[in-house]
Design an enzyme around this catalytic site. Structure first.
Site, PDB file in Angstrom:
ATOM      1  N   GLN A   2      26.165  31.500  10.269  1.00  0.00           N
ATOM      2  CA  GLN A   2      26.714  30.912  10.950  1.00  0.00           C
ATOM      3  C   GLN A   2      28.066  31.781  11.595  1.00  0.00           C
ATOM      4  O   GLN A   2      28.988  32.471  10.994  1.00  0.00           O
ATOM      5  CB  GLN A   2      27.178  30.141   9.925  1.00  0.00           C
ATOM      6  CG  GLN A   2      28.899  29.156  10.776  1.00  0.00           C
ATOM      7  CD  GLN A   2      27.649  28.193  10.918  1.00  0.00           C
ATOM      8  OE1 GLN A   2      26.869  27.284  11.094  1.00  0.00           O
ATOM      9  NE2 GLN A   2      27.956  27.358  12.199  1.00  0.00           N
ATOM     10  N   PHE A   3      27.764  32.829  12.756  1.00  0.00           N
ATOM     11  CA  PHE A   3      28.554  33.515  13.435  1.00  0.00           C
ATOM     12  C   PHE A   3      29.750  33.391  13.273  1.00  0.00           C
ATOM     13  O   PHE A   3      31.339  33.843  13.793  1.00  0.00           O
ATOM     14  CB  PHE A   3      28.320  34.490  14.873  1.00  0.00           C
ATOM     15  CG  PHE A   3      28.493  32.917  15.567  1.00  0.00           C
ATOM     16  CD1 PHE A   3      29.018  33.246  16.414  1.00  0.00           C
ATOM     17  CD2 PHE A   3      26.646  32.340  16.441  1.00  0.00           C
ATOM     18  CE1 PHE A   3      29.308  32.831  17.515  1.00  0.00           C
ATOM     19  CE2 PHE A   3      27.008  31.649  17.159  1.00  0.00           C
ATOM     20  CZ  PHE A   3      27.763  31.761  18.342  1.00  0.00           C
ATOM     21  N   THR A   4      30.298  31.475  13.576  1.00  0.00           N
ATOM     22  CA  THR A   4      31.700  30.536  14.132  1.00  0.00           C
ATOM     23  C   THR A   4      32.275  30.784  13.254  1.00  0.00           C
ATOM     24  O   THR A   4      33.398  30.257  13.584  1.00  0.00           O
ATOM     25  CB  THR A   4      30.526  29.706  15.015  1.00  0.00           C
ATOM     26  OG1 THR A   4      30.426  28.796  14.003  1.00  0.00           O
ATOM     27  CG2 THR A   4      30.512  29.579  16.242  1.00  0.00           C
TER      28      THR A   4
END
Length: 143
Positions: free
Chosen positions: A76-78
């Site tokens: 989950q890079f966000t």
């Protein structure tokens, strides 16, 4: 590294309509959304995996280690969005895929080495996550 943890009664990840990861806890499990930044290392991933495995957020203040609760790990890079300026998030703090993917894998492997039953999403794919948050309980772990 940031890990957003949700206590769940069920969870699954699909990509293009196909299930790629699923947990069916009895009665509870965890979903771990994992974000990686530029300074993270394998040691960071292992330390956070250990913290998650022993985190007492299940019923009766028990941990996943206590009850062998399954864990669904999803990249989950966000989680590293910077929204300080304007209305468009910046993703500069998120590590690029070639750096992040091995560290998400190291996190998952560390959980497995501790004895966790794990399932995963598909790194870099557009994923749909279906989960039933229990409580709701959502906790942010950072290293």
């Amino acid at each position: 590294m940031r890990v957003l943890v949700q206590r769940v009664t069920s969870a699954r990840v699909t990509v293009d309509g196909e299930t790629v990861g699923e947990i069916r806890p009895n009665p509870q499990g965890l979903v771990a959304l994992v974000g990686v930044t530029h300074t993270d290392t394998v040691a960071t991933a292992q330390a956070l995996a250990d913290k998650l495995w022993r985190l007492r957020i299940l019923n009766e203040e028990r941990s996943a280690a206590d009850v062998d609760a399954p864990i669904l790990v999803v990249s989950q890079f966000t989680l590293y969005a910077n929204t300080a300026k304007g209305r468009r998030p910046s993703w500069n703090a998120a590590a690029p895929g070639p750096v992040a993917e091995p560290l998400v894998d190291a996190f998952t492997q560390a959980l497995s080495a501790l004895g966790a039953t794990t399932a995963t999403g598909k790194f870099g794919a557009h994923m749909h996550i279906d989960l039933s948050n229990d409580g709701p309980v959502t906790v942010l772990l950072e290293a």
